[in-house]
Scaffold this active site. Structure first.
Site, PDB file in Angstrom:
ATOM      1  N   SER A  93      40.696  42.193  37.666  1.00  0.00           N
ATOM      2  CA  SER A  93      41.454  43.328  37.125  1.00  0.00           C
ATOM      3  C   SER A  93      42.798  43.455  37.821  1.00  0.00           C
ATOM      4  O   SER A  93      42.935  43.136  39.010  1.00  0.00           O
ATOM      5  CB  SER A  93      40.653  44.616  37.323  1.00  0.00           C
ATOM      6  OG  SER A  93      41.442  45.755  37.054  1.00  0.00           O
ATOM      7  N   TYR A 133      36.327  50.462  42.405  1.00  0.00           N
ATOM      8  CA  TYR A 133      36.362  49.506  41.295  1.00  0.00           C
ATOM      9  C   TYR A 133      37.243  48.316  41.649  1.00  0.00           C
ATOM     10  O   TYR A 133      36.843  47.154  41.506  1.00  0.00           O
ATOM     11  CB  TYR A 133      36.884  50.197  40.035  1.00  0.00           C
ATOM     12  CG  TYR A 133      37.189  49.242  38.900  1.00  0.00           C
ATOM     13  CD1 TYR A 133      36.165  48.543  38.264  1.00  0.00           C
ATOM     14  CD2 TYR A 133      38.501  49.034  38.472  1.00  0.00           C
ATOM     15  CE1 TYR A 133      36.442  47.654  37.230  1.00  0.00           C
ATOM     16  CE2 TYR A 133      38.784  48.153  37.439  1.00  0.00           C
ATOM     17  CZ  TYR A 133      37.758  47.468  36.827  1.00  0.00           C
ATOM     18  OH  TYR A 133      38.034  46.583  35.813  1.00  0.00           O
TER      19      TYR A 133
END
Length: 352
Positions: free
Chosen positions: A142, A167
């Protein structure tokens, strides 16, 4: 070619499954269909792939009614026994791991969900690859891994040691875990740092769908950082074309790797990291104006400060993707949002 796609009922996984089936590949999809967001959207995506909701039960392989080359199993990648048996039975050529607990803000309130899915689950995938002669593992990282970095555009050659959400930290951990398996077991692994993917069938917790839904319902939209966010919005079709090119070309050792000045995006083992984005950051307010234009309706705006875990801007340096895969994103914001709104209106009308 037989490919395992985890997270195949998800936004990117659904589109990738469809594209690979159109290419004639054999695809086995895995998804736990959790309730992080509306499961009916996930079932609707699966229905597009020929999987009927009524036929789905835990840990049971289902054959698609529309695609002879697609099978689906509802399973969780944290279930070591099921994942081990799946690898042993199907003898996959390649694996695309998209299953993960997503969302920056959700990770602040539910950190252990990220430990389970993004760390334990990914370890099970790596072990499956290790023991079953997988020719290439591609996995979702990501743009969030860039965290506190401010040098733009974000480059895979830069260190990413300052995550601002769990995350992001879990995605960086995936990259480190993959490198270890490439080093120890010579498994070709490629990590893709996705940059703000959007388009038809996207997630309800993502900005585009949240804003569109709120505007249509005459509800205020929350605009964090007072609308000064910039995002490298990347249309789903451009993402999928890039992912397929990557899957087809397993990572190779970097012949010029210098351990005295190590390149974080490669190694002397079959390991690669790429940004996959649009290379064209857009301010959030411009994005919102395009939504308003396509809906022919102005949003009720609530301006708020920067939220914990958010980064102010993302901007992908995609030169390595362009060089190695001739990757060229083609869809601009105007076209992409127009396509999304058309889909969203049709989809919500079908639900009512």
């Amino acid at each position: 070619m037989k490919i395992l796609i985890t997270g195949s009922a998800g936004f990117i996984g659904f589109h990738l499954s469809k594209a690979l089936l159109d290419k004639g590949c054999e695809v086995v999809g895995v998804d736990n269909i959790n309730d992080y967001y509306d499961v009916n959207l996930k079932y609707s995506r699966l229905n597009q792939l020929g999987i009927n909701k009524k036929d789905i039960t835990n840990n049971k392989i289902i054959q698609s009614e529309q695609h002879k080359n697609y099978q689906f199993i509802k399973a969780d990648i944290t279930d070591r026994k099921t994942i081990t048996e799946l690898f042993q039975k199907h003898k996959f050529d390649k694996v695309m791991n998209l299953a993960a607990q997503a969302g920056v803000r959700y990770s602040i309130e539910n950190p252990l969900d990220y430990v389970d899915s993004n760390l334990l689950g990914f370890a099970n995938i790596l072990e499956g690859c290790r023991h079953n002669n997988i020719k290439h593992l591609v996995y979702a990282s990501s743009s969030s891994v860039y965290g506190g970095n401010t040098k733009m555009p974000f480059s895979t050659k830069d260190a990413v040691n300052h995550p601002v959400s769990l995350y992001a930290a879990s995605k960086k951990a995936n990259e480190l875990m993959a490198h270890t398996y490439s080093h120890l077991y010579k498994i070709p692994t490629t990590g893709l740092r996705f940059f703000t993917v959007y388009g038809p069938w996207d997630r309800p917790d993502m900005a585009l769908q949240k804003f569109t839904r709120a505007i249509l319902n005459n509800e205020p939209i929350k605009i964090f950082n007072h609308g000064k966010h910039q995002r490298d919005f990347t249309y789903i079709d451009d993402i999928i074309s890039g992912v397929i090119k990557v899957i087809d070309k397993p990572a190779q050792p970097n012949p010029n790797f210098n351990s005295n000045q190590p390149d974080p995006s490669s190694g002397n083992v079959p390991y690669k990291i790429y940004n996959i984005g649009n290379n064209n950051p857009v301010e959030l307010m411009t994005y919102i104006k395009e939504i308003e234009k396509n809906l022919k309706k102005e949003a009720i705006k609530e301006y708020l400060p920067l939220q914990d875990g958010d980064v102010k801007a993302t901007y992908a340096n995609i030169t390595p993707m362009q060089r190695d895969f001739n990757y060229q994103p083609k869809t601009n914001i105007k076209e992409g949002i127009k396509n999304f709104v058309k889909w969203y209106v049709k989809y919500t009308q079908q639900k009512t």
